[in-house]
Design an enzyme around this catalytic site. Structure first.
Site, mmCIF file in Angstrom:
data_model
loop_
_atom_site.group_PDB
_atom_site.id
_atom_site.type_symbol
_atom_site.label_atom_id
_atom_site.label_comp_id
_atom_site.label_asym_id
_atom_site.label_seq_id
_atom_site.Cartn_x
_atom_site.Cartn_y
_atom_site.Cartn_z
ATOM 1 N N THR A 332 0.825 -1.220 0.000
ATOM 2 C CA THR A 332 0.000 0.000 0.000
ATOM 3 C C THR A 332 0.855 1.264 0.000
ATOM 4 O O THR A 332 2.073 1.203 0.181
ATOM 5 C CB THR A 332 -0.926 0.057 1.244
ATOM 6 O OG1 THR A 332 -0.119 0.292 2.396
ATOM 7 C CG2 THR A 332 -1.705 -1.230 1.436
ATOM 8 N N CYS A 333 0.167 2.406 -0.140
ATOM 9 C CA CYS A 333 0.866 3.681 -0.238
ATOM 10 C C CYS A 333 1.147 4.334 1.108
ATOM 11 O O CYS A 333 1.416 5.528 1.175
ATOM 12 C CB CYS A 333 0.060 4.644 -1.094
ATOM 13 S SG CYS A 333 0.525 4.484 -2.811
ATOM 14 N N ASP A 334 1.047 3.574 2.190
ATOM 15 C CA ASP A 334 1.295 4.131 3.513
ATOM 16 C C ASP A 334 2.633 3.624 4.037
ATOM 17 O O ASP A 334 2.938 2.439 3.920
ATOM 18 C CB ASP A 334 0.162 3.705 4.457
ATOM 19 C CG ASP A 334 0.263 4.392 5.799
ATOM 20 O OD1 ASP A 334 1.256 5.103 6.053
ATOM 21 O OD2 ASP A 334 -0.663 4.200 6.608
ATOM 22 N N ALA A 335 3.407 4.527 4.634
ATOM 23 C CA ALA A 335 4.715 4.119 5.177
ATOM 24 C C ALA A 335 4.567 3.248 6.425
ATOM 25 O O ALA A 335 5.495 2.540 6.813
ATOM 26 C CB ALA A 335 5.551 5.343 5.491
ATOM 27 N N ASN A 371 -6.710 0.498 0.566
ATOM 28 C CA ASN A 371 -6.007 0.853 -0.664
ATOM 29 C C ASN A 371 -6.409 -0.044 -1.849
ATOM 30 O O ASN A 371 -5.728 -0.113 -2.864
ATOM 31 C CB ASN A 371 -4.486 0.737 -0.424
ATOM 32 C CG ASN A 371 -3.681 1.837 -1.094
ATOM 33 O OD1 ASN A 371 -2.483 1.941 -0.878
ATOM 34 N ND2 ASN A 371 -4.318 2.659 -1.909
#
Ligand code: PLP
Length: 383
Positions: A332-335, A371
């Site tokens: 996903t695009c989350d750190a 996501n």
């Protein structure tokens, strides 16, 4: 030296190639072995599998066939058990429903209480407001008072949210009887993945004194429910279940007469080592000199236990080669979607498979659709 592929990793690879990744491979033979070990080491205890650890209906079926009962904590969980066992033959003839299900969430919505009442369920409570809700909305329930006990040194702490203060226990028992309800049992939970067996010892001592005081006030309690917390061998540091079982058996014999029924609510113990996740490397970068792999499962999915369960799942490669400290991220695009910043991995290429073992509990159960990535596909083996 080339790593010799063993039978197990061959099966994992084959399943991943056939079904795609990410794939959550659940071995029912392991679940049966866990159930057998639990009942062998704790012969006086009836296991009520805590469904929240992993609520896949096939797990319920497998455990029911072994003779297990179930701990549920919501109405949907209640129905997963009810629907999946009502037509199956029982190994041991037990009375439906108390002997098969305990509703072990001390806080219940009023709507849930209404729906449960027709089943005459066994439910837990730990406060006076809940008692009054039960009296009005689920008057056919039998009660189990949950007391707060030390959770020191457990991987997941529960005592800040649940459990009556032991000093209020007898008052809460008397209050229930005065309201025309029946308190059948005392329960507790020492915290999940308990590595400090003193928690259990203290909880048993506390329970025994409440049993005694309650009897002296005219109410004999029949059930002791020792909850969950039984440790799993995630690594060499984990304490042995066998050692715990021995201690428990000694204390049962010392503190609780033969006719007291003893239940437990093992969740993690039944399923943690029964599942392996296979994922695929979908991206690769070098950042600040460290190799970073991006795989198609992560923190919002099967690895959700890293956050919610405070657990770690070492990532293993099928390949051999010189190992380097690498980072592994989810898709996903989350750190936050960081599985590990320090895994020892050989050089991997895009398309290579990796796997994580002992990932059966509090993992797939808390997977999301964040996501746009759905939870991993589930494949059952040895069903
Ligand atoms: C989560 C839970 C369990 C299961 O605990 P484990 O540590 O997984 O064995 C048992 N009982 C209650 C009430 C729970 O909330």
């Amino acid at each position: 030296m080339a790593k010799r592929p063993n039978k197990y990793t061959k099966i994992l690879k084959k399943i991943a190639e056939k079904h795609g990744t990410p794939v959550f491979i659940l071995d029912h033979e392991k679940i049966r072995e866990n159930y057998k070990e639990f009942t062998k080491e704790l012969p006086r205890v009836q296991a009520y599998y805590a469904v929240k650890a992993n609520s896949l209906p096939w797990i319920v079926k497998t455990l029911y066939r072994m003779g297990s009962s179930f701990d549920v904590a919501s109405f949907p969980e209640f129905m997963i058990v009810y629907e999946n066992i009502k037509n199956l033959p029982a190994k041991r003839r037990q009375d439906f429903i108390w002997d098969k299900i305990i509703y072990a969430n001390t806080i219940k919505q009023i709507e849930t209480l209404h729906k449960l009442d027709q089943f005459k369920p066994l439910v837990t409570y730990d406060n006076a407001a809940e008692l009054h809700k039960i009296k009005i909305h689920c008057p056919h329930a039998g009660l189990c008072l949950r007391i707060g006990v030390p959770n020191t040194g457990s991987m997941v702490e529960l005592s800040s949210k649940f459990g009556a203060h032991p000093g209020e226990a007898v008052d809460l028992i008397l209050e229930a009887f005065n309201a025309g309800l029946i308190v059948e049992g005392i329960s507790f939970h020492v915290g999940s993945q308990c590595n400090n067996f003193e928690n259990y010892m203290q909880a048993l001592q506390l329970s025994a004194s409440i049993f005694k005081e309650s009897e002296s006030r005219g109410h004999r309690i029949k059930i002791l429910d020792i909850g969950g917390g039984f440790p799993v061998r995630y690594n060499n540091k984990a304490k042995s279940f066998k050692v715990l079982a021995k201690k428990l058996n000694t204390e049962f014999a010392r503190l609780f007469p033969e006719d007291i029924e003893i239940l437990a609510e093992p969740g993690r113990f039944m399923v943690a080592n029964a599942a392996t996740l296979v994922a695929k490397v979908i991206g690769k970068a070098v950042r600040d000199g460290k190799v970073c792999y991006y795989i198609d499962d992560g923190i919002y999915h099967t690895f959700s236990g890293v956050i919610f369960d405070h657990c770690t799942y070492p990532i293993k490669a099928f390949k051999d080669g010189e190992k380097k400290v690498s980072a592994v991220f989810g898709p996903t695009c989350d750190a936050l979607d960081t599985i590990s910043i320090a895994e020892e991995l050989p050089e991997l290429d895009i398309g290579d498979l990796v796997y994580a073992e002992n990932i059966g509990a509090y993992s797939h159960a808390s997977s999301t659709y964040f996501n746009g990535f759905p939870p991993a596909k589930v494949i059952h083996i040895n069903k």
